[in-house]
Design an enzyme around this catalytic site. Structure first.
Site, PDB file in Angstrom:
ATOM      1  N   ALA A  52     100.303  59.666  -3.988  1.00 23.13           N
ATOM      2  CA  ALA A  52     101.318  59.112  -3.090  1.00 23.13           C
ATOM      3  C   ALA A  52     102.394  60.174  -2.888  1.00 23.13           C
ATOM      4  O   ALA A  52     103.317  60.311  -3.698  1.00 23.13           O
ATOM      5  CB  ALA A  52     101.919  57.835  -3.674  1.00 23.13           C
ATOM      6  N   PRO A  54     107.385  58.461   5.424  1.00 24.61           N
ATOM      7  CA  PRO A  54     107.460  58.220   6.873  1.00 24.61           C
ATOM      8  C   PRO A  54     108.283  59.241   7.633  1.00 24.61           C
ATOM      9  O   PRO A  54     107.938  59.618   8.750  1.00 24.61           O
ATOM     10  CB  PRO A  54     108.088  56.818   6.952  1.00 24.61           C
ATOM     11  CG  PRO A  54     107.706  56.157   5.674  1.00 24.61           C
ATOM     12  CD  PRO A  54     107.699  57.242   4.646  1.00 24.61           C
ATOM     13  N   GLY A  55     109.381  59.731   7.054  1.00 19.65           N
ATOM     14  CA  GLY A  55     110.231  60.668   7.778  1.00 19.65           C
ATOM     15  C   GLY A  55     110.056  62.113   7.370  1.00 19.65           C
ATOM     16  O   GLY A  55     110.725  62.992   7.917  1.00 19.65           O
ATOM     17  N   ILE A 102      98.650  56.600   2.788  1.00 19.61           N
ATOM     18  CA  ILE A 102      98.095  56.725   1.442  1.00 19.61           C
ATOM     19  C   ILE A 102      96.663  56.186   1.441  1.00 19.61           C
ATOM     20  O   ILE A 102      96.433  54.977   1.563  1.00 19.61           O
ATOM     21  CB  ILE A 102      98.954  55.979   0.410  1.00 19.61           C
ATOM     22  CG1 ILE A 102     100.415  56.417   0.540  1.00 19.61           C
ATOM     23  CG2 ILE A 102      98.417  56.222  -0.999  1.00 19.61           C
ATOM     24  CD1 ILE A 102     100.661  57.912   0.435  1.00 19.61           C
ATOM     25  N   ARG A 131      65.067  68.606  22.770  1.00 19.35           N
ATOM     26  CA  ARG A 131      65.419  68.433  24.188  1.00 19.35           C
ATOM     27  C   ARG A 131      64.933  69.639  24.981  1.00 19.35           C
ATOM     28  O   ARG A 131      65.137  70.793  24.601  1.00 19.35           O
ATOM     29  CB  ARG A 131      66.946  68.315  24.316  1.00 19.35           C
ATOM     30  CG  ARG A 131      67.443  68.146  25.749  1.00 19.35           C
ATOM     31  CD  ARG A 131      67.285  66.707  26.221  1.00 19.35           C
ATOM     32  NE  ARG A 131      68.119  66.470  27.395  1.00 19.35           N
ATOM     33  CZ  ARG A 131      67.736  66.673  28.645  1.00 19.35           C
ATOM     34  NH1 ARG A 131      66.528  67.149  28.905  1.00 19.35           N
ATOM     35  NH2 ARG A 131      68.561  66.414  29.637  1.00 19.35           N
ATOM     36  N   HIS A 149      74.550  68.443  22.917  1.00 18.47           N
ATOM     37  CA  HIS A 149      73.947  67.159  23.272  1.00 18.47           C
ATOM     38  C   HIS A 149      74.209  66.756  24.716  1.00 18.47           C
ATOM     39  O   HIS A 149      73.604  65.796  25.211  1.00 18.47           O
ATOM     40  CB  HIS A 149      74.481  66.056  22.351  1.00 18.47           C
ATOM     41  CG  HIS A 149      73.864  66.029  20.988  1.00 18.47           C
ATOM     42  ND1 HIS A 149      74.107  66.992  20.034  1.00 18.47           N
ATOM     43  CD2 HIS A 149      72.988  65.150  20.421  1.00 18.47           C
ATOM     44  CE1 HIS A 149      73.438  66.699  18.935  1.00 18.47           C
ATOM     45  NE2 HIS A 149      72.744  65.594  19.147  1.00 18.47           N
ATOM     46  N   GLU A 187      96.301  66.535   3.772  1.00 19.58           N
ATOM     47  CA  GLU A 187      96.503  67.393   2.587  1.00 19.58           C
ATOM     48  C   GLU A 187      97.365  68.614   2.911  1.00 19.58           C
ATOM     49  O   GLU A 187      97.115  69.719   2.438  1.00 19.58           O
ATOM     50  CB  GLU A 187      95.149  67.827   2.025  1.00 19.58           C
ATOM     51  CG  GLU A 187      95.133  68.065   0.517  1.00 19.58           C
ATOM     52  CD  GLU A 187      95.095  66.762  -0.273  1.00 19.58           C
ATOM     53  OE1 GLU A 187      95.279  66.797  -1.484  1.00 19.58           O
ATOM     54  OE2 GLU A 187      94.895  65.689   0.337  1.00 19.58           O
ATOM     55  N   THR A 210      99.311  69.889   6.619  1.00 15.06           N
ATOM     56  CA  THR A 210      98.767  70.309   7.903  1.00 15.06           C
ATOM     57  C   THR A 210      98.391  71.787   7.881  1.00 15.06           C
ATOM     58  O   THR A 210      98.860  72.553   7.029  1.00 15.06           O
ATOM     59  CB  THR A 210      99.803  70.094   9.027  1.00 15.06           C
ATOM     60  OG1 THR A 210     100.910  70.971   8.794  1.00 15.06           O
ATOM     61  CG2 THR A 210     100.286  68.650   9.072  1.00 15.06           C
TER      62      THR A 210
END
Length: 382
Positions: free
Chosen positions: A121, A125-126, A154, A267, A337, A362, A364
């Site tokens: 943890a 938030p800020g 978390i 393909r 694809h 983990e 940036t």
């Protein structure tokens, strides 16, 4: 680094579990965003939650190089399964390395068995990746602490019985990291876990917000027993965490590469398999080369940690390069694809949704570049 025979057998065990149990059943959990309880129970039985726990506590006690390989195999099947043991393994490592004897005796056996699952943890938030801006604090009170604050994003929060909480235990300390501790917190009064936050990818495994409102813990909750040592503890743990995230990225990249390689042979267009067209063949060549480079960076970082060498720069490099590579390979797999790559009928669509997590999680990649640059200068001062 070469693995031991037992470690090679562990990697093979994981590979078989992924190929036989997971690959064909992922959508059952990913699309409705359902916690994969059945997979988790099997992972407990196979010892995956005890990979970094000492043998005397019932763990498997593998090297970091083996741990990275296991995480790659899990992520190759479904990145969320590697995430389910990510924070848990970091907390296992922290308790094993820095915990008091009482903390090791209390937690390591049930953690190795998966009876107690743990998570980190850190993020607020800020604050995001700016841990120095942390506000969550544990004020001394009697023979313990009172915790107030909040954490966000978390992973595994709703299914964890132990939280490695990085918080301020000395708010007057300058710089702030000198007043931080890791508290080993179990859910209880004054601790609320929010509903899971909606996510682009990394589905099945929840991410939640934690709120601490006057939660009381005893003094023996401090990792290692001595307060204000948490920054150094968690930075060491993040070396493990970043190797683990790099390994998750390797797994996603490998799955996307394998899917593109198969499709390019099956393909046909203009009378030949599409890999023979230079535009597609070049994509495959670049994908395979980048994937191998990412793997070697991750192996090097794991080897450093296994030898007790500081590996924050190497782990940062591995996490940075492997995560960016996974994103590139996932997009290139969609290109191979063609229109089908945009369809949920093909797994490359999921790889493209899962890959960004390793770029922003983990720490940036912008933070990783700061770590790498700082360590580069520190190790090469003139």
């Amino acid at each position: 680094m070469a693995l031991t025979k037992d470690e090679e057998e562990m990697v093979a065990l994981v590979r078989d579990f992924i190929d036989q149990r997971v690959v064909g059943n992922v959508r059952e959990f990913d699309e409705p965003d359902v916690y994969p309880e059945a997979f988790i129970e099997e992972m407990k039985e196979l010892g995956f939650f005890g990979l970094l726990a000492p043998a005397e506590y019932g763990g498997v006690d593998v090297s970091m190089a083996c741990f990275a390989r296991v995480c790659e195999e899990l992520a190759r099947g479904w990145m969320s399964l590697a995430g389910a043991i990510g924070g848990h393994s970091v907390i296992t490592y922290l308790i094993k390395t820095f915990g008091t004897q009482e903390q090791r005796d209390k937690y390591l056996v049930p953690m190795a068995e998966g009876k107690i699952r743990a998570t980190m943890a850190l993020t607020e938030p800020g604050g995001g990746s700016d841990l120095q801006a942390m506000r969550t604090n544990a004020a001394p009170s009697g023979d313990g602490y009172v915790i107030n604050g909040s954490k966000t994003w978390i992973s595994n929060a709703a299914h964890s019985g132990l939280f490695g909480l990085l918080c301020l235990t000395d708010r007057a300390a300058k710089p702030a990291h000198k007043g931080m501790s890791v508290l080993l917190v179990e859910p209880g009064e004054g601790f609320t876990i929010s509903k899971k936050l909606p996510k682009l990818g990394y589905r099945g495994v929840e991410a939640c917000e934690l709120v601490f409102d006057g939660m009381k813990v005893s003094a023996d909750a401090v990792l290692g027993g001595e307060p204000n040592k948490g920054w150094a503890h968690m930075m060491r743990g993040l070396e493990v965490g970043r190797i683990q995230v790099a390994s998750r990225a390797l797994g996603v990249g490998q799955a996307a590469l394998e899917a593109a390689t198969r499709y390019a042979q099956e393909r046909e267009s203009f009378g030949q398999p599409i890999w023979k067209h230079q535009s597609v063949g070049n994509l495959l060549a670049n994908m395979a080369t980048k994937q191998q480079a990412a793997r070697l960076l991750t192996v090097d970082a794991a080897d450093k940690l296994d030898h007790g060498v500081r590996a924050d720069m190497e782990a940062g490099m591995a996490k940075l390069f492997a995560s960016e590579t996974a994103m590139e390979i996932a997009l290139d797999a969609i290109r191979v694809h063609g229109g089908y790559g945009y369809s949920k009928e093909y797994d490359v669509e999921r790889y493209f949704r899962d890959a960004p997590l390793m770029i922003v999680g983990e720490g940036t990649n912008e933070i990783q570049r700061n770590v790498i640059a700082a360590q580069l200068i520190a190790r090469n001062k003139i």
